[in-house]
Design a protein around this motif. Structure first.
Motif, short mmCIF file in Angstrom:
data_model
loop_
_atom_site.label_atom_id
_atom_site.label_comp_id
_atom_site.label_asym_id
_atom_site.label_seq_id
_atom_site.Cartn_x
_atom_site.Cartn_y
_atom_site.Cartn_z
N ALA A 112 64.72 38.26 56.51
CA ALA A 112 65.59 38.72 55.30
C ALA A 112 67.05 38.01 55.24
O ALA A 112 67.47 37.21 56.44
N PHE A 113 67.76 37.90 54.34
CA PHE A 113 69.16 37.34 54.28
C PHE A 113 69.85 38.16 52.91
O PHE A 113 69.19 38.24 51.90
N PRO A 114 71.05 39.05 53.33
CA PRO A 114 71.54 39.19 54.43
C PRO A 114 70.71 39.75 55.88
O PRO A 114 69.58 40.25 55.46
N GLN A 115 71.31 39.62 56.79
CA GLN A 115 70.48 40.10 57.93
C GLN A 115 70.25 41.36 57.98
O GLN A 115 71.17 42.28 57.54
N PRO A 116 68.89 42.15 58.26
CA PRO A 116 68.43 43.21 58.03
C PRO A 116 68.85 44.23 59.32
O PRO A 116 69.26 43.82 60.33
N SER A 117 68.74 45.68 58.99
CA SER A 117 68.90 46.38 60.22
C SER A 117 67.70 47.03 60.33
O SER A 117 66.89 47.30 59.38
#
Length: 626
Positions: free
Chosen positions: A472-477
């Motif tokens: 994913a982008f932005p970076q996922p959590s």
């Protein structure tokens, strides 16, 4: 005749047509001369000083008579008195006391040898006299000449230098030849042409020295006027001496003399290997002046308004070199070298235009510039400025070339195609001149889970590892539905989360949920956990099989018994009548089902049938990308 065969008197007609002597006298002379021994010797013998002179004497006696004696004499030049050296008779050799006693020997062929000849032996006459009793005496003579070949001439140029503008004849070089006999002659040459004495132009002084050993040393000194063209002239001297009737020579090395002359021309040049300068290079500017010694150098650079910036402090003023380090576009311009001749205080100048090739203003434009999503397309355009023609090339994050030209079109974008792309700009005509600009193509979107751990057979209280991968982008959590120890890491373009947890009753019942989120959305996947009871499942299967076998046996026995009693017809209608009611009456139907879970557990058994614990099993994932 001295030094040759002696001629016998001859009777014959004189110049007046009569007898040259009275008949009786002629008869006596002729008859007496006919019986004398004839002696033969070379007229001249040349021997190098320090070597051995061998004087040969051959003779013949008429009638094959034997000699009675052979005597050797020498006569000094300009004298008539003979000095006997030795006498040879049938009884032996007797050597007289003379200056040659220690150096003299006689061979079996009656030849006389004199060792270690010296300069004093030169020009002496040696006489061989042969006596034969009644036949009389015959003799001959040899002139002995000694010599010493001169050593190669040594030349010494004027080391102080000679001014070309001088009106005096100054010393050019000195030539020395040692240990020669007789004395040799020296001749001077310039560029291979002989130099002669010439009034107000060339003068040659020669000194002859006789050393204590009797050998000669000749010293010749050349004086001359020079011009600036003589800076490249080569001078040498040649020693001439006689040997065995021929003129021999020995040459000295060729030397160049330092000539001083004022500067007339100055040239400033850019000293590069390729002749092309690019930004970042170190550039050497060399000022060439044709004066000797070199003048004092100064360097300048033209600025706006025709003013000149003094750059002498950056230069080597002795060698006339200005170094410019890490040049840039701003280093281009007109440079000047100025010389000052300290002898006549004259100035000379030389200019050069320095052109520094460059590439500037490299820009990459992305269209559209709005955020990109999966499935979109984007066009990258690259521009730059340079005074030379440019080539464009695109490369990905790994440095691989993906396209040529100043535009790059990317279609059907995905998270996986997100990358950094660089535009590399090169100047074809200037090797090594290039610039690059990097741009990030980022595809935005909610997370997509690409892999999770496969369903696991576990036991309660066992410690297990669960893995969830997403992009994913932005970076996922990452968020897990159960508590445990998590470790997140990057794998290629994927973010991965690893959960270490102890299996509880609730976890075994509900499984685990992996939840991945960013600002654009959420994705989640469930990981199923299966209770591992292989012994109980296997027993159920065995019991079920036994029950089925018993039921089939009982039904078969009943049908066979009724058929024997005749209560069961063999026809179609009879069969239908009997079986249908029986089916309706018998409500106890046993259904045999395969235990899917037990079969999957069986797949995890080892090669020998033993079961493995989940901890021993290699981690398995379900790839969700397809």
């Amino acid at each position: 005749m001295a030094g040759g065969r002696r001629a016998a008197p001859r009777c014959g007609w004189g110049w007046g047509g009569g007898w040259g002597c009275c008949p009786f006298l002629c008869l006596l002379l002729c008859c007496g001369a006919a019986g004398r021994p004839e002696v033969y010797m070379p007229a001249v013998l040349e021997v190098e000083i320090g070597s051995t002179a061998r004087l040969e004497c051959s003779f013949s006696i008429p009638g094959n008579a034997s000699f009675t004696s052979v005597e050797w004499f020498y006569v000094n030049r300009g004298h008539s008195d003979r000095v006997r050296l030795c006498v040879i008779t049938a009884s032996g050799v007797r050597i007289d006391e003379t200056e040659y006693s220690e150096r003299l020997s006689v061979g079996e062929d009656k030849a006389l040898s004199i060792s270690k000849v010296t300069r004093q032996d030169n020009a002496r006459t040696f006489i061989c006299q042969v006596g034969a009793d009644s036949q009389g005496v015959g003799e001959s003579r040899t002139e002995l000449y000694t010599y010493k070949i001169p050593a190669p001439p040594e030349i010494t140029p004027n080391s102080a230098g000679i001014p070309a503008q001088s009106n005096d004849m100054l010393k050019i070089a000195q030539c020395t030849s040692e240990n020669s006999f007789p004395s040799p002659n020296i001749t001077w040459y310039k560029n291979g042409e002989p130099l002669l004495q010439e009034e107000d132009k060339t003068k040659i002084l020669t000194t002859l020295v006789r050393e204590s050993n009797g050998l000669y040393t000749v010293v010749s000194t050349l004086f001359s006027k020079v011009t600036r063209e003589d800076r490249n002239s080569l001078f040498h001297c040649t020693v001439h001496y006689w040997l065995q009737g021929q003129m021999r020579t020995k040459d000295s090395p060729r030397v160049n003399v330092t000539v001083f002359y004022p500067t007339e021309h100055v040239e400033l040049r850019v000293a590069t290997n390729a002749g092309i300068v690019k930004e970042g290079d170190d550039v050497k500017l060399v000022c060439d002046a044709d004066g000797n010694p070199a003048p004092v150098f100064s360097f300048f650079r033209r600025e706006l308004g025709d003013s000149w910036q003094d750059m002498t402090s950056l230069a080597d003023t002795n060698d006339g070199v200005l170094m410019l380090h890490n040049v840039s576009k701003s280093s281009s311009g007109l440079y000047r070298c100025q010389t000052l001749d300290l002898d006549d205080m004259t100035q000379h100048e030389g200019d050069v235009e320095l052109v520094v090739n460059y590439i500037e203003g490299v820009q990459v434009k992305m269209e559209p510039s709005s955020p990109l999503h999966e499935g979109d397309s984007v066009r990258l355009s690259c521009t730059a400025h340079s005074p030379v023609k440019l080539d464009y090339q695109w490369r990905d994050a790994r440095g691989r070339k993906v396209a040529e030209g100043n535009q790059l079109l990317l279609t059907n974008l995905t998270f996986e195609t997100s990358s950094n792309f660089s535009c590399r700009v090169k100047a074809r005509s200037v090797p090594g001149l290039e610039q690059s600009k990097q741009v990030a193509v980022a595809v935005k979107g909610k997370p997509r889970i690409v892999a999770i751990s496969a369903p696991l057979y576990v036991r309660q209280d066992e410690v297990i590892n669960l893995t969830c991968k997403a992009i994913a982008f932005p970076q996922p959590s990452f968020h897990w539905s159960v508590n445990g120890t998590t470790h997140e890491y990057m794998e290629n373009q994927h973010m991965a989360s690893n959960l270490t947890v102890r299996v509880s009753h609730d976890l075994l019942r509900a499984g685990a949920m992996c939840r991945v989120s960013n600002a654009l959305g959420v994705s989640e996947k469930h990981i199923q956990l299966l209770d591992q009871k292989p012994s109980e499942s296997k027993g159920i299967i065995i019991v079920a099989i036994i029950v089925c076998i018993l039921v089939v046996a009982v039904l078969g026995s009943i049908i066979y018994f009724l058929h024997k009693k005749g209560k069961i017809s063999c026809g179609r209608s009879g069969k239908q009548d009997i079986t249908k009611p029986e089916a309706r009456k018998d409500k106890n139907v046993v259904e045999v089902k395969s235990d899917k879970l037990s079969e999957e557990a069986g797949l995890l058994q080892g090669a020998n049938g033993e079961k493995r614990s989940p901890a021993d099993q290699s981690e398995k994932y379900i790839d969700l990308r397809n």
